[in-house]
Design a protein around this motif. Structure first.
Motif, PDB file in Angstrom:
ATOM      1  N   SER A  29       0.935  -1.096   0.015  1.00  0.00           N
ATOM      2  CA  SER A  29      -0.069  -0.014   0.001  1.00  0.00           C
ATOM      3  C   SER A  29       0.798   1.123  -0.050  1.00  0.00           C
ATOM      4  O   SER A  29       0.603   2.198  -0.425  1.00  0.00           O
ATOM      5  CB  SER A  29      -0.853  -0.103   1.429  1.00  0.00           C
ATOM      6  N   GLY A  30       2.032   1.292   0.817  1.00  0.00           N
ATOM      7  CA  GLY A  30       2.936   2.380   0.910  1.00  0.00           C
ATOM      8  C   GLY A  30       3.639   2.690  -0.479  1.00  0.00           C
ATOM      9  O   GLY A  30       4.172   3.641  -0.850  1.00  0.00           O
ATOM     10  N   MET A  31       3.653   1.405  -1.363  1.00  0.00           N
ATOM     11  CA  MET A  31       4.152   1.618  -2.737  1.00  0.00           C
ATOM     12  C   MET A  31       3.430   2.489  -3.650  1.00  0.00           C
ATOM     13  O   MET A  31       3.790   2.935  -4.512  1.00  0.00           O
ATOM     14  CB  MET A  31       4.747   0.343  -3.232  1.00  0.00           C
ATOM     15  N   GLY A  35      -1.697   6.542  -5.457  1.00  0.00           N
ATOM     16  CA  GLY A  35      -3.241   6.223  -4.969  1.00  0.00           C
ATOM     17  C   GLY A  35      -4.237   5.449  -5.687  1.00  0.00           C
ATOM     18  O   GLY A  35      -5.433   5.295  -5.481  1.00  0.00           O
ATOM     19  N   ASN A  36      -3.674   4.946  -6.953  1.00  0.00           N
ATOM     20  CA  ASN A  36      -4.791   4.363  -7.920  1.00  0.00           C
ATOM     21  C   ASN A  36      -5.060   2.602  -7.737  1.00  0.00           C
ATOM     22  O   ASN A  36      -5.631   2.180  -8.503  1.00  0.00           O
ATOM     23  CB  ASN A  36      -4.192   4.440  -9.368  1.00  0.00           C
ATOM     24  N   ASP A  42       8.288   1.320 -11.653  1.00  0.00           N
ATOM     25  CA  ASP A  42       8.907   2.570 -11.209  1.00  0.00           C
ATOM     26  C   ASP A  42       8.782   2.746  -9.683  1.00  0.00           C
ATOM     27  O   ASP A  42       9.387   3.051  -8.898  1.00  0.00           O
ATOM     28  CB  ASP A  42       8.577   3.637 -11.698  1.00  0.00           C
ATOM     29  N   GLU A  43       7.354   2.572  -9.155  1.00  0.00           N
ATOM     30  CA  GLU A  43       6.974   2.709  -7.793  1.00  0.00           C
ATOM     31  C   GLU A  43       7.670   1.714  -6.823  1.00  0.00           C
ATOM     32  O   GLU A  43       8.123   1.766  -5.828  1.00  0.00           O
ATOM     33  CB  GLU A  43       5.405   2.865  -7.653  1.00  0.00           C
ATOM     34  N   PHE A  44       7.557   0.457  -7.531  1.00  0.00           N
ATOM     35  CA  PHE A  44       8.093  -0.616  -6.585  1.00  0.00           C
ATOM     36  C   PHE A  44       9.407  -0.509  -6.464  1.00  0.00           C
ATOM     37  O   PHE A  44      10.207  -0.356  -5.292  1.00  0.00           O
ATOM     38  CB  PHE A  44       7.919  -2.087  -7.578  1.00  0.00           C
ATOM     39  N   LYS A  45      10.358  -0.024  -7.410  1.00  0.00           N
ATOM     40  CA  LYS A  45      11.898   0.201  -7.257  1.00  0.00           C
ATOM     41  C   LYS A  45      12.054   1.428  -6.485  1.00  0.00           C
ATOM     42  O   LYS A  45      12.947   1.404  -5.791  1.00  0.00           O
ATOM     43  CB  LYS A  45      12.454   0.614  -8.855  1.00  0.00           C
ATOM     44  N   GLN A  46      11.261   2.538  -6.526  1.00  0.00           N
ATOM     45  CA  GLN A  46      11.253   3.414  -5.704  1.00  0.00           C
ATOM     46  C   GLN A  46      11.223   3.079  -4.012  1.00  0.00           C
ATOM     47  O   GLN A  46      11.947   3.898  -3.271  1.00  0.00           O
ATOM     48  CB  GLN A  46      10.348   4.712  -5.915  1.00  0.00           C
ATOM     49  N   SER A  47      10.654   2.317  -3.786  1.00  0.00           N
ATOM     50  CA  SER A  47      10.462   1.742  -2.294  1.00  0.00           C
ATOM     51  C   SER A  47      11.692   1.303  -1.817  1.00  0.00           C
ATOM     52  O   SER A  47      11.949   1.665  -0.351  1.00  0.00           O
ATOM     53  CB  SER A  47       9.409   0.623  -2.391  1.00  0.00           C
ATOM     54  N   PHE A  48      12.550   0.989  -2.543  1.00  0.00           N
ATOM     55  CA  PHE A  48      14.087   0.647  -1.919  1.00  0.00           C
ATOM     56  C   PHE A  48      14.953   1.917  -1.667  1.00  0.00           C
ATOM     57  O   PHE A  48      15.947   1.889  -1.358  1.00  0.00           O
ATOM     58  CB  PHE A  48      14.707  -0.282  -2.971  1.00  0.00           C
ATOM     59  N   ALA A  49      14.494   3.026  -2.436  1.00  0.00           N
ATOM     60  CA  ALA A  49      15.227   4.116  -2.200  1.00  0.00           C
ATOM     61  C   ALA A  49      14.651   5.029  -0.957  1.00  0.00           C
ATOM     62  O   ALA A  49      15.481   5.819  -0.163  1.00  0.00           O
ATOM     63  CB  ALA A  49      15.143   5.215  -3.444  1.00  0.00           C
ATOM     64  N   ASP A  78       0.918  -7.084 -16.850  1.00  0.00           N
ATOM     65  CA  ASP A  78       0.404  -5.664 -17.489  1.00  0.00           C
ATOM     66  C   ASP A  78       1.248  -4.588 -17.051  1.00  0.00           C
ATOM     67  O   ASP A  78       1.349  -3.643 -17.199  1.00  0.00           O
ATOM     68  CB  ASP A  78      -1.020  -5.492 -17.324  1.00  0.00           C
ATOM     69  N   GLY A  79       2.524  -5.068 -16.352  1.00  0.00           N
ATOM     70  CA  GLY A  79       3.306  -4.079 -15.844  1.00  0.00           C
ATOM     71  C   GLY A  79       3.011  -3.429 -14.509  1.00  0.00           C
ATOM     72  O   GLY A  79       3.797  -2.446 -14.100  1.00  0.00           O
ATOM     73  N   GLU A  80       2.023  -3.786 -13.800  1.00  0.00           N
ATOM     74  CA  GLU A  80       1.489  -3.152 -12.741  1.00  0.00           C
ATOM     75  C   GLU A  80       1.124  -4.355 -11.720  1.00  0.00           C
ATOM     76  O   GLU A  80       0.576  -5.482 -12.183  1.00  0.00           O
ATOM     77  CB  GLU A  80       0.246  -2.085 -12.741  1.00  0.00           C
TER      78      GLU A  80
END
Length: 86
Positions: A29-31, A35-36, A42-49, A78-80
């Motif tokens: 949910s934090g990733m 909010g969609n 990209d959102e997944f990868k950013q979670s590690f930053a 579908d990439g999401e």
């Protein structure tokens, strides 16, 4: 006594799995930054930053170099990834 020990181990395992699933749901949910209800690579990868997110990943014993493999396992092509399906 042995059956009681086995039952206790089963309850502990179930409780641990339930906690881990709750941690994953919170993590995913934090990733979802926009909010969609889904998160992209990209959102997944950013979670590690993000320091807080990185700490949560470590608690679940995941390392940044494993994130692409995990994303691919969860993605239906579908990439999401939908947060409600995780």
């Amino acid at each position: 006594q042995s059956n009681l020990d086995h039952e206790q181990l089963d309850r502990e395992k179930t409780a641990r799995e339930t906690r881990e699933l709750k941690h994953l749901n919170t993590l995913f949910s934090g990733m979802d930054r926009d909010g969609n209800g889904t998160f992209s690579w990209d959102e997944f990868k950013q979670s590690f930053a993000d320091a807080q997110m990185r700490k949560r990943w470590r608690l679940l014993d995941f390392q940044p170099d494993e994130c692409k493999e995990l994303f691919n396992l969860l993605d239906d092509g579908d990439g999401e990834i939908q947060t409600s399906e995780v």
